[in-house]
Design an enzyme around this catalytic site. Structure first.
Site, PDB file in Angstrom:
ATOM      1  CG  ASN A 148     -19.409  47.804  26.810  1.00 46.93           C
ATOM      2  OD1 ASN A 148     -19.303  47.984  25.593  1.00 46.93           O
ATOM      3  ND2 ASN A 148     -20.264  48.473  27.562  1.00 46.93           N
ATOM      4  NE  ARG A 159     -20.349  57.483  26.151  1.00 49.74           N
ATOM      5  CZ  ARG A 159     -20.154  56.305  25.578  1.00 49.74           C
ATOM      6  NH1 ARG A 159     -19.927  55.250  26.319  1.00 49.74           N
ATOM      7  NH2 ARG A 159     -20.181  56.186  24.288  1.00 49.74           N
ATOM      8  N   PRO A 199     -13.500  52.379  25.143  1.00 45.00           N
ATOM      9  CG  PRO A 199     -13.524  53.036  22.910  1.00 45.00           C
ATOM     10  CD  PRO A 199     -13.268  51.851  23.787  1.00 45.00           C
ATOM     11  CG  ASN A 200     -15.711  57.671  24.807  1.00 45.08           C
ATOM     12  OD1 ASN A 200     -14.969  58.607  25.121  1.00 45.08           O
ATOM     13  ND2 ASN A 200     -15.821  57.255  23.555  1.00 45.08           N
ATOM     14  CB  ALA A 251     -16.948  53.358  19.633  1.00 52.67           C
ATOM     15  NE  ARG A 294     -27.526  53.959  21.253  1.00 46.50           N
ATOM     16  CZ  ARG A 294     -26.332  54.287  21.771  1.00 46.50           C
ATOM     17  NH1 ARG A 294     -25.623  53.367  22.411  1.00 46.50           N
ATOM     18  NH2 ARG A 294     -25.874  55.512  21.653  1.00 46.50           N
ATOM     19  CD  GLU A 314     -20.541  42.056  21.098  1.00 45.89           C
ATOM     20  OE1 GLU A 314     -20.275  41.051  20.406  1.00 45.89           O
ATOM     21  OE2 GLU A 314     -21.084  43.080  20.639  1.00 45.89           O
ATOM     22  CG  HIS A 342     -22.918  46.268  23.620  1.00 44.06           C
ATOM     23  ND1 HIS A 342     -21.787  46.985  23.325  1.00 44.06           N
ATOM     24  CD2 HIS A 342     -22.845  45.127  22.901  1.00 44.06           C
ATOM     25  CE1 HIS A 342     -21.072  46.309  22.450  1.00 44.06           C
ATOM     26  NE2 HIS A 342     -21.679  45.173  22.174  1.00 44.06           N
ATOM     27  CE1 TYR A 388     -24.205  53.621  26.027  1.00 47.56           C
ATOM     28  CE2 TYR A 388     -23.748  55.987  25.857  1.00 47.56           C
ATOM     29  CZ  TYR A 388     -23.796  54.727  25.281  1.00 47.56           C
ATOM     30  OH  TYR A 388     -23.439  54.550  23.971  1.00 47.56           O
TER      31      TYR A 388
HETATM   32  C1  DQA Z   1     -21.954  50.603  24.136  1.00 43.68           C
HETATM   33  C2  DQA Z   1     -22.652  50.773  22.782  1.00 43.68           C
HETATM   34  C3  DQA Z   1     -21.679  51.314  21.753  1.00 43.68           C
HETATM   35  O1  DQA Z   1     -22.341  51.492  20.499  1.00 43.68           O
HETATM   36  C4  DQA Z   1     -21.125  52.656  22.178  1.00 43.68           C
HETATM   37  O2  DQA Z   1     -20.152  53.101  21.261  1.00 43.68           O
HETATM   38  C5  DQA Z   1     -20.596  52.651  23.568  1.00 43.68           C
HETATM   39  C6  DQA Z   1     -21.282  51.882  24.601  1.00 43.68           C
HETATM   40  C7  DQA Z   1     -22.954  50.187  25.247  1.00 43.68           C
HETATM   41  O3  DQA Z   1     -22.502  49.715  26.282  1.00 43.68           O
HETATM   42  O4  DQA Z   1     -24.167  50.360  25.092  1.00 43.68           O
HETATM   43  O5  DQA Z   1     -19.635  53.348  23.880  1.00 43.68           O
HETATM   44  O6  DQA Z   1     -20.991  49.563  24.013  1.00 43.68           O
END
Ligand code: DQA
Length: 145
Positions: free
Chosen positions: A74, A18, A10-11, A77, A107, A98, A100, A23
């Site tokens: 990735n 964003r 998501p997102n 959340a 964080r 995994e 990120h 990011y």
């Molecule tokens: C994320 C880190 C997560 O905590 C966050 O909710 C994201 C992006 C990252 O790529 O840094 O949406 O996965």
């Protein structure tokens, strides 16, 4: 030809605009283009999926079994609380890396926990788009044996 799946949660469709201070300005399309180019050089086929919906990602993980050699994931959340995604990863034989963009351990405290990490092959975080590229390089090495 080896095949990998790049899954984004998501997102991440909003990358580029964003929270750029966290990011960066790179879009998901930019990241996917870089992955696609490097994978092509290495003779690896790659599919991409981004979804904001947990069930769609669960379905994608399930459907990936016996179809892909590796998954770069990735989960955004969902990383921090989706037992459904963790169980889906545990249920398949395909190794999941995994990734990120941000360093989740630097964080907010709620981001320090990944419920996926115990069932993932490994975790790469904090390198921006290079987190994905590092995962891909690891896969290229592993495929060479
Ligand atoms: C994320 C880190 C997560 O905590 C966050 O909710 C994201 C992006 C990252 O790529 O840094 O949406 O996965």
């Amino acid at each position: 030809m080896p095949k990998i799946l790049v899954l984004n949660g998501p997102n991440l469709n909003l990358l580029g605009t964003r929270e750029p201070e966290i990011y960066g300005h790179t879009t998901l399309q930019d990241i996917n283009d870089r992955i696609g180019k490097r994978a092509a050089e290495a003779g690896i086929a790659v599919d991409f999926l981004q979804s904001n919906h947990e069930g769609v990602l669960v379905d994608a993980v399930q459907a990936a079994n016996h179809k892909y050699d590796y998954i770069i994931f990735n989960a955004a959340a969902f990383t921090h609380y989706s037992i459904a995604l963790r169980d889906a990863i545990a249920a398949i034989e395909v190794p999941v890396i995994e990734v990120h963009l941000s360093n989740i351990h630097q964080r907010e405290e709620f981001r320090h926990t990944s419920v996926l990490a115990p069932v993932a092959m490994g975790q790469i975080c904090g390198l921006g788009a290079e987190s994905y590229m590092a995962a891909l390089e690891a896969i290229i090495c592993k495929l060479k044996g």
